[in-house]
Design an enzyme around this catalytic site. Structure first.
Site, mmCIF file in Angstrom:
data_model
loop_
_atom_site.group_PDB
_atom_site.id
_atom_site.type_symbol
_atom_site.label_atom_id
_atom_site.label_comp_id
_atom_site.label_asym_id
_atom_site.label_seq_id
_atom_site.Cartn_x
_atom_site.Cartn_y
_atom_site.Cartn_z
ATOM 1 N N GLU A 34 0.837 -1.207 0.000
ATOM 2 C CA GLU A 34 0.000 0.000 0.000
ATOM 3 C C GLU A 34 0.874 1.260 0.000
ATOM 4 O OE1 GLU A 34 -3.099 -0.399 -0.446
ATOM 5 O OE2 GLU A 34 -3.579 -2.377 0.336
ATOM 6 N N CYS A 38 -7.190 -0.903 8.861
ATOM 7 C CA CYS A 38 -5.866 -0.926 8.229
ATOM 8 C C CYS A 38 -5.503 0.446 7.672
ATOM 9 C CB CYS A 38 -5.813 -1.955 7.094
ATOM 10 S SG CYS A 38 -5.859 -3.655 7.661
ATOM 11 N N HIS A 75 -0.578 -5.640 3.073
ATOM 12 C CA HIS A 75 -1.746 -6.499 3.276
ATOM 13 C C HIS A 75 -1.361 -7.929 2.913
ATOM 14 C CE1 HIS A 75 -5.069 -3.340 3.418
ATOM 15 N NE2 HIS A 75 -5.338 -4.192 4.393
#
Length: 195
Positions: A81, A143, A162
């Protein structure tokens, strides 16, 4: 060098969270003798996670904090991410709450980018037996919220990975090994920036 690795605890139907299992495996493996590896399980609760992230940055002041979360929809995919988003948090946490106004930091920018170039990382890294993808949307749940908070307090010196749920082919040991490979590459990027 101090690096901090929070994983998450159980939530919904996931009584065993693969992110925490992977972080525990990473802790057993280590990242070499120059890296102090600290791990912590964060609750799937907005406010408590935010408070713990604040404590990490204000008391420990790590070089890098790498958050690891469970992407329940990902099957045998690791997702790197790039940024955290400030708004849009409407989904209830494990205690049945969501942030006021769906916002992480009232005075914060719309999004914060990691100082780690995840796209470069994604292009330079491969882990046998699993696909790795690059993403700019961590999902507007705990998250993403935690990632944004960490980027905010850590001036961008945070990363988020993730991981998929555990399965026969994706074991905690396998994920720990994958995290080790990915994070060593991240730390190289940190070292290059400092030079």
């Amino acid at each position: 060098h101090l690096s901090f690795f929070p994983g998450f605890g159980p939530f919904r139907q996931y009584l065993v969270n693969s992110s925490w299992e992977a972080v525990k495996e990473l802790s057993k493996r280590g990242l070499g003798k120059n890296i102090d590896l600290c791990i912590m399980q964060l609750p799937v609760v907005y406010q408590k996670a935010k408070e713990q992230v604040f404590t990490i940055w204000t008391t420990l002041q790590p070089v890098l904090t790498v958050h690891v979360g469970l992407a329940s929809s990902a099957k045998a995919i690791i997702i790197l991410e790039q940024c955290g988003k400030n708004k849009g948090y409407q989904e209830m946490d494990a205690c049945g709450f969501h942030p006021e106004g769906g916002c992480c930091m009232l005075d914060g920018p719309e999004k914060i980018e990691s100082t780690i170039n995840m796209k470069t990382l994604w292009k330079n890294i491969s882990v046998e037996g699993i696909d790795i993808i690059f993403s700019r949307d961590a999902g507007r749940y705990i998250c993403d919220y935690t990632y944004y908070t960490s980027l905010y307090y850590g001036n961008g010196r945070a990363a988020f990975i993730h991981v998929p749920p555990l399965s026969k082919s994706v074991t905690a040991d396998f994920l720990g090994k994958a995290l080790q490979t990915i994070i060593l590459e991240m730390l190289k990027q940190c070292g290059e920036e400092r030079e």
